[in-house]
Write a protein that holds these residues in place. Structure first.
Motif, PDB file in Angstrom:
ATOM      1  N   GLU A  87       0.864  -1.182   0.000  1.00  0.00           N
ATOM      2  CA  GLU A  87       0.000   0.000   0.000  1.00  0.00           C
ATOM      3  C   GLU A  87       0.896   1.227   0.000  1.00  0.00           C
ATOM      4  N   GLY A  88       0.439   2.264  -0.679  1.00  0.00           N
ATOM      5  CA  GLY A  88       1.199   3.516  -0.691  1.00  0.00           C
ATOM      6  C   GLY A  88       0.595   4.471   0.321  1.00  0.00           C
ATOM      7  N   ILE A  89       1.451   5.338   0.871  1.00  0.00           N
ATOM      8  CA  ILE A  89       0.949   6.363   1.798  1.00  0.00           C
ATOM      9  C   ILE A  89       1.074   7.695   1.081  1.00  0.00           C
ATOM     10  N   ARG A  90      -0.044   8.401   0.958  1.00  0.00           N
ATOM     11  CA  ARG A  90      -0.007   9.673   0.233  1.00  0.00           C
ATOM     12  C   ARG A  90       0.632  10.766   1.090  1.00  0.00           C
ATOM     13  N   GLU A 135      -2.450  10.891   8.894  1.00  0.00           N
ATOM     14  CA  GLU A 135      -3.887  11.053   8.560  1.00  0.00           C
ATOM     15  C   GLU A 135      -4.480   9.737   8.070  1.00  0.00           C
ATOM     16  N   ASP A 136      -3.709   8.663   8.167  1.00  0.00           N
ATOM     17  CA  ASP A 136      -4.163   7.325   7.765  1.00  0.00           C
ATOM     18  C   ASP A 136      -4.610   7.314   6.295  1.00  0.00           C
ATOM     19  N   ASP A 137      -3.827   7.984   5.448  1.00  0.00           N
ATOM     20  CA  ASP A 137      -4.194   8.132   4.038  1.00  0.00           C
ATOM     21  C   ASP A 137      -3.426   7.101   3.192  1.00  0.00           C
ATOM     22  N   PHE A 138      -3.923   5.884   3.168  1.00  0.00           N
ATOM     23  CA  PHE A 138      -3.245   4.780   2.456  1.00  0.00           C
ATOM     24  C   PHE A 138      -4.007   4.455   1.178  1.00  0.00           C
ATOM     25  N   ILE A 139      -3.283   4.021   0.125  1.00  0.00           N
ATOM     26  CA  ILE A 139      -3.969   3.533  -1.077  1.00  0.00           C
ATOM     27  C   ILE A 139      -3.347   2.202  -1.508  1.00  0.00           C
ATOM     28  N   GLU A 140      -4.196   1.329  -2.011  1.00  0.00           N
ATOM     29  CA  GLU A 140      -3.691   0.024  -2.456  1.00  0.00           C
ATOM     30  C   GLU A 140      -2.853   0.191  -3.721  1.00  0.00           C
ATOM     31  N   LEU A 141      -1.760  -0.557  -3.795  1.00  0.00           N
ATOM     32  CA  LEU A 141      -0.898  -0.471  -4.979  1.00  0.00           C
ATOM     33  C   LEU A 141      -0.644  -1.867  -5.569  1.00  0.00           C
ATOM     34  N   ASN A 168       3.297   3.049 -16.324  1.00  0.00           N
ATOM     35  CA  ASN A 168       3.420   4.348 -16.999  1.00  0.00           C
ATOM     36  C   ASN A 168       3.812   5.513 -16.078  1.00  0.00           C
ATOM     37  N   ILE A 169       4.560   5.217 -15.015  1.00  0.00           N
ATOM     38  CA  ILE A 169       5.020   6.316 -14.147  1.00  0.00           C
ATOM     39  C   ILE A 169       6.544   6.443 -14.136  1.00  0.00           C
ATOM     40  N   LEU A 170       7.221   5.437 -14.683  1.00  0.00           N
ATOM     41  CA  LEU A 170       8.688   5.377 -14.640  1.00  0.00           C
ATOM     42  C   LEU A 170       9.351   6.654 -15.173  1.00  0.00           C
ATOM     43  N   GLN A 171       8.745   7.220 -16.192  1.00  0.00           N
ATOM     44  CA  GLN A 171       9.355   8.360 -16.887  1.00  0.00           C
ATOM     45  C   GLN A 171       8.899   9.709 -16.345  1.00  0.00           C
ATOM     46  N   ARG A 172       8.061   9.681 -15.296  1.00  0.00           N
ATOM     47  CA  ARG A 172       7.509  10.954 -14.812  1.00  0.00           C
ATOM     48  C   ARG A 172       8.287  11.509 -13.626  1.00  0.00           C
ATOM     49  N   GLY A 173       8.440  12.835 -13.608  1.00  0.00           N
ATOM     50  CA  GLY A 173       9.124  13.486 -12.487  1.00  0.00           C
ATOM     51  C   GLY A 173       8.238  13.513 -11.250  1.00  0.00           C
ATOM     52  N   GLY A 174       8.815  13.927 -10.142  1.00  0.00           N
ATOM     53  CA  GLY A 174       8.045  14.054  -8.897  1.00  0.00           C
ATOM     54  C   GLY A 174       7.682  12.708  -8.318  1.00  0.00           C
ATOM     55  N   THR A 175       6.562  12.651  -7.615  1.00  0.00           N
ATOM     56  CA  THR A 175       6.068  11.380  -7.087  1.00  0.00           C
ATOM     57  C   THR A 175       4.551  11.384  -7.130  1.00  0.00           C
ATOM     58  N   PHE A 176       3.977  10.340  -7.714  1.00  0.00           N
ATOM     59  CA  PHE A 176       2.507  10.336  -7.827  1.00  0.00           C
ATOM     60  C   PHE A 176       1.856  10.174  -6.460  1.00  0.00           C
ATOM     61  N   LEU A 177       2.629   9.726  -5.461  1.00  0.00           N
ATOM     62  CA  LEU A 177       2.080   9.635  -4.104  1.00  0.00           C
ATOM     63  C   LEU A 177       2.094  11.002  -3.407  1.00  0.00           C
ATOM     64  N   GLU A 178       2.792  11.953  -4.020  1.00  0.00           N
ATOM     65  CA  GLU A 178       2.967  13.308  -3.466  1.00  0.00           C
ATOM     66  C   GLU A 178       3.762  13.267  -2.154  1.00  0.00           C
ATOM     67  N   THR A 179       4.165  14.448  -1.723  1.00  0.00           N
ATOM     68  CA  THR A 179       4.983  14.518  -0.517  1.00  0.00           C
ATOM     69  C   THR A 179       4.619  15.780   0.260  1.00  0.00           C
ATOM     70  N   ALA A 180       5.126  15.915   1.473  1.00  0.00           N
ATOM     71  CA  ALA A 180       4.794  17.098   2.284  1.00  0.00           C
ATOM     72  C   ALA A 180       5.829  17.253   3.390  1.00  0.00           C
ATOM     73  N   ARG A 181       5.987  18.468   3.869  1.00  0.00           N
ATOM     74  CA  ARG A 181       6.776  18.672   5.088  1.00  0.00           C
ATOM     75  C   ARG A 181       5.826  18.365   6.261  1.00  0.00           C
ATOM     76  N   CYS A 182       6.325  17.702   7.302  1.00  0.00           N
ATOM     77  CA  CYS A 182       5.417  17.328   8.392  1.00  0.00           C
ATOM     78  C   CYS A 182       6.105  17.516   9.753  1.00  0.00           C
ATOM     79  N   ASP A 183       5.808  18.637  10.391  1.00  0.00           N
ATOM     80  CA  ASP A 183       6.451  18.936  11.680  1.00  0.00           C
ATOM     81  C   ASP A 183       5.994  17.992  12.787  1.00  0.00           C
ATOM     82  N   GLY A 210       6.027  -3.941   7.215  1.00  0.00           N
ATOM     83  CA  GLY A 210       7.265  -3.258   6.819  1.00  0.00           C
ATOM     84  C   GLY A 210       6.959  -1.929   6.163  1.00  0.00           C
ATOM     85  N   LEU A 211       7.852  -0.974   6.393  1.00  0.00           N
ATOM     86  CA  LEU A 211       7.653   0.373   5.851  1.00  0.00           C
ATOM     87  C   LEU A 211       8.902   0.772   5.075  1.00  0.00           C
TER      88      LEU A 211
END
Ligand code: F6P
Length: 307
Positions: A20-23, A31-37, A44-59, A81-82
């Motif tokens: 599962e991916g964590i957004r 925020e318990d924001d998990f998606i099945e992978l 079709n994501i190998l060639q794309r920049g960034g991350t489709f799961l997105e990212t954030a700063r988290c204090d 496992g993580l």
């Protein structure tokens, strides 16, 4: 990072492990924001920049309460496992999770700054380097045509890895990096000498973390000494995006696969890396405590090549 997520998902499937991916990184975890992978979800994501799961700063993940909450959510979901892709901040949180929770944790180095101890290269560095190189090659056309000196600022946070490598690859005359004290007099002397040797322009690569106050004041101080025609160019965020280079895709695929292997073998609290072509495991704690060294030979080479 997309290439790495793809590798993790597909190598795990080979082992019969559900992923599962964590957004948005730690924010999504809290925020318990998990998606099945399933394996085809990363097509079709190998060639794309960034991350489709997105990212954030988290204090919140820097606090004991945040760590507790993360462990609680992982336990509730029965996560075995993580795998985390990131740098210093990511690995500090990961170290705490590995120490205080039951979940097994493996880190993968991802940063354009390439400043992570325990690997020769981190995911994203090669792409950023090539983007900066392409930009400087283009800047050189104007520098040559108009006989103008350029001061080009590159990213790297508090380290000079991008500046050093792009300096060599682009044939820059000087690089200014945080690891070496910047002396304006010396820089002005270098530029004056190169003009006296017949050069028509000069390219100075400045790492954003340089100690001399930033690219604009540096350029201004040189101008005060030499009165030269100059321009400043800050490359900025273009270095963080774009389709990854072949080298980055290969590294991301290898490290993603190695992270799955490590977890399946029951390892925890390590970062996978690649040193001299070999896959390595470095304790996450060490990656936060130790400093990666710059190649001093490269530093010398810049001087030798800029004649
Ligand atoms: O760590 C990667 C990096 O791009 C650095 O090179 C840069 O200093 C920083 O992130 C920018 O961070 P932010 O997106 O928070 O401004």
């Amino acid at each position: 990072m997309n290439a790495c997520i793809r590798a993790v998902v597909r190598c795990a499937a080979r082992h019969g492990v559900k992923v599962e991916g964590i957004r948005q990184g730690y924010r999504g975890l809290l925020e318990d924001d998990f998606i099945e992978l399933p394996p085809r979800s990363v097509a079709n994501i190998l060639q794309r920049g960034g991350t489709f799961l997105e990212t954030a700063r988290c204090d919140e993940m820097k606090t004991p309460e945040g760590i507790k909450k993360a462990i609680h959510i992982l336990q509730q979901r029965d996560v075995g496992g993580l795998i985390l892709i990131g740098g210093d901040g990511t690995f500090r949180g990961a170290t705490a999770l590995a120490q205080e929770g039951d979940v097994k944790v493996i880190g993968i180095p991802g940063s354009i700054d390439n400043d992570i101890y325990g690997t020769d290269y981190s995911i994203g560095f090669d792409t950023a380097l090539n983007t900066a190189l392409d930009a400087i090659d283009k800047i050189r056309d104007t520098a040559g045509a108009l006989e103008r000196t350029f001061f080009v600022e590159v990213m790297g946070r508090s380290r000079g890895f991008i500046a050093l490598d792009v300096g060599i690859a682009s044939g820059a005359e000087n690089i200014l990096i945080p690891e070496v004290e910047t002396r304006i007099e010396e820089l002005a002397r270098d530029i004056r000498n190169s003009f006296e040797r017949g050069k028509k322009y000069h390219i100075v690569v400045v790492a954003e973390g340089d100690d001399a106050g930033g690219v604009f004041p540096i350029a201004q101080q040189v101008w005060e000494r030499l009165g030269l025609d100059y321009r400043v160019c800050v490359l900025g965020y273009i270095q963080r995006g774009g389709s990854p280079t072949a080298r980055d895709r290969i590294l991301a695929s290898k490290l993603g696969s190695a992270a799955v292997d490590a977890l399946v073998a029951g390892k925890t609290g390590y970062m996978v890396g690649e040193i001299k072509g070999e896959i390595t495991l470095t304790p996450l704690r060490e990656t936060c405590e130790k400093q990666k060294e710059l190649d001093s030979n490269s530093l010398k080479l810049i001087k030798v090549l800029a004649v």
